[in-house]
Design an enzyme around this catalytic site. Structure first.
Site, short mmCIF file in Angstrom:
data_model
loop_
_atom_site.label_atom_id
_atom_site.label_comp_id
_atom_site.label_asym_id
_atom_site.label_seq_id
_atom_site.Cartn_x
_atom_site.Cartn_y
_atom_site.Cartn_z
N THR A 132 53.39 32.59 36.05
CA THR A 132 51.94 32.71 36.11
C THR A 132 51.51 34.06 35.54
OG1 THR A 132 50.00 32.93 37.55
CG2 THR A 132 52.12 33.45 38.54
N ILE A 133 50.53 34.04 34.65
CA ILE A 133 50.03 35.30 34.11
C ILE A 133 49.21 36.04 35.15
CG2 ILE A 133 50.01 34.36 31.77
CD1 ILE A 133 46.94 34.37 31.94
N ASP A 134 48.69 35.33 36.15
CA ASP A 134 47.87 35.98 37.18
C ASP A 134 48.69 36.85 38.12
OD1 ASP A 134 45.53 34.79 36.27
OD2 ASP A 134 45.82 33.01 37.50
N TYR A 292 42.04 32.58 26.56
CA TYR A 292 43.44 32.19 26.54
C TYR A 292 44.33 33.13 25.72
CZ TYR A 292 41.80 27.63 28.27
OH TYR A 292 41.25 26.63 29.01
#
Length: 332
Positions: A132-134, A292
């Site tokens: 996850t980039i979060d 994105y």
């Protein structure tokens, strides 16, 4: 005894999610010489629809090419299964004779695995490979996908700060993160002096108001003659409502399948830029929505650069869990 591994990808693609995929497939083959590796197209959708690609014959070289391609090579989905959907997924796994299901993704993907594990009630192994980039998965310092996305963000803010030193004004970069501000906070990673941007950072974990933003920008302009701002798309105003719902007119708001306001589009940036131009009519004000771009950022320099965390993590998990089947889905 021959084993079958099922592997799939869920949620948003990243620059390194295919490294996790390739690492898992190669580790499974090396540990279990007679393993069958299946790929389910578009995550759990492929399993429910019996839509697999047999990765057993893929060479290590082919897998390395996949590993170094930003996107989700198997295709992805954000489906959240109900009881009936779970039944179709489990039936698909049984039909594939899967001993284990490895699902690569973030919070929603982990939640889906938990639902399937409870519903299965049998010996099948369910393994979550974090992505996850979060960077908001519990009990993780950081996750594959975050570092590459954060590198894009920090480089972008370093560059735009130089731009606004040459032509002073107000710049706001809106960064992904509905509930977590790690990616936005990374914008300040290369700051060395007080004058370096971003001068202001706003994350969802802290209360936000447009009035506070305007006051902070005034103070920063007075001090440095310019103001560079990093803002999470998920910042909330009074009552916990997202800023997007506060600034974007009702007829312009978009919602996802779960009823959430779409945050990664450009409407929030346009609305905020209009407001800033009203508040600062004599100052150049620009707002960009990164959208994105960070998650798909191809940071590699060579054809076979490996993101070792993405690569090693699933291999270690497969060694510990020793699942019998790995299934992977790749789109054509």
């Amino acid at each position: 005894m021959s084993r079958t591994f099922v592997i799939a990808q869920g949620g948003g693609p990243t620059a390194v999610i295919n490294q996790t995929l390739a690492g898992a497939v190669i580790a499974a083959r090396r540990r279990h010489g007679d393993v069958r590796v299946l790929g389910a197209k578009h995550g759990i959708r492929g399993i429910a629809a019996d839509d697999f690609i047999d990765l057993t014959a893929f060479s290590d070289g082919d897998l390395m090419h996949i590993a170094n391609t930003p996107n989700s090579a198997l295709g992805s989905t954000r489906d959240k299964p109900d009881d009936a959907y779970c039944g179709r997924i489990l039936e698909g796994l049984r039909k594939a004779k899967a001993d284990a299901f490895v699902y690569i993704g973030g919070n929603d993907t982990a939640g889906t695995l938990q639902i399937l594990d409870r519903a299965a009630g049998g010996p099948m192994t369910f393994v979550h490979a974090p992505k996850t980039i979060d960077n908001d998965l519990a009990e993780n310092d950081h996750t594959p996908g975050f570092i590459s996305a954060a590198l894009f963000v920090v480089r972008a803010f370093l560059s735009v700060d130089l731009d606004f030193r040459a032509l002073p004004g107000i710049y706001v970069g809106i960064v992904m993160g509905r509930h977590a501000g790690f990616l936005t906070a990374s914008a300040a990673a290369w700051r060395r002096q007080a004058a370096d941007g971003p001068h202001l950072v706003y994350v969802p974990e802290e209360p936000f108001s447009v009035e506070r933003l305007v006051a902070d920008i005034h103070a920063t302009l007075d001090r440095f003659g310019r103001c560079v701002v990093a803002m999470s798309e998920g910042v909330t105003v009074a009552g916990g409502a997202p800023l997007a719902g506060h600034l974007i007119p009702a007829h312009r708001r978009e919602h996802d399948a779960h009823g959430n306001i779409q945050l990664s589009g450009g409407d929030l940036g346009l609305a905020l830029q209009s407001r800033l131009k009203e508040e600062f009519p004599k100052v150049r004000a620009r707002v960009d929505t990164f959208g994105y771009l960070p998650r798909g950022f191809n940071f590699r320099r060579g054809a076979y650069t490996i993101d070792y965390e993405s690569w090693i993590n699933p291999r270690g998990r497969l060694r510990r869990n020793a699942p019998a089947v790995v299934a992977v889905a790749i789109t054509t």
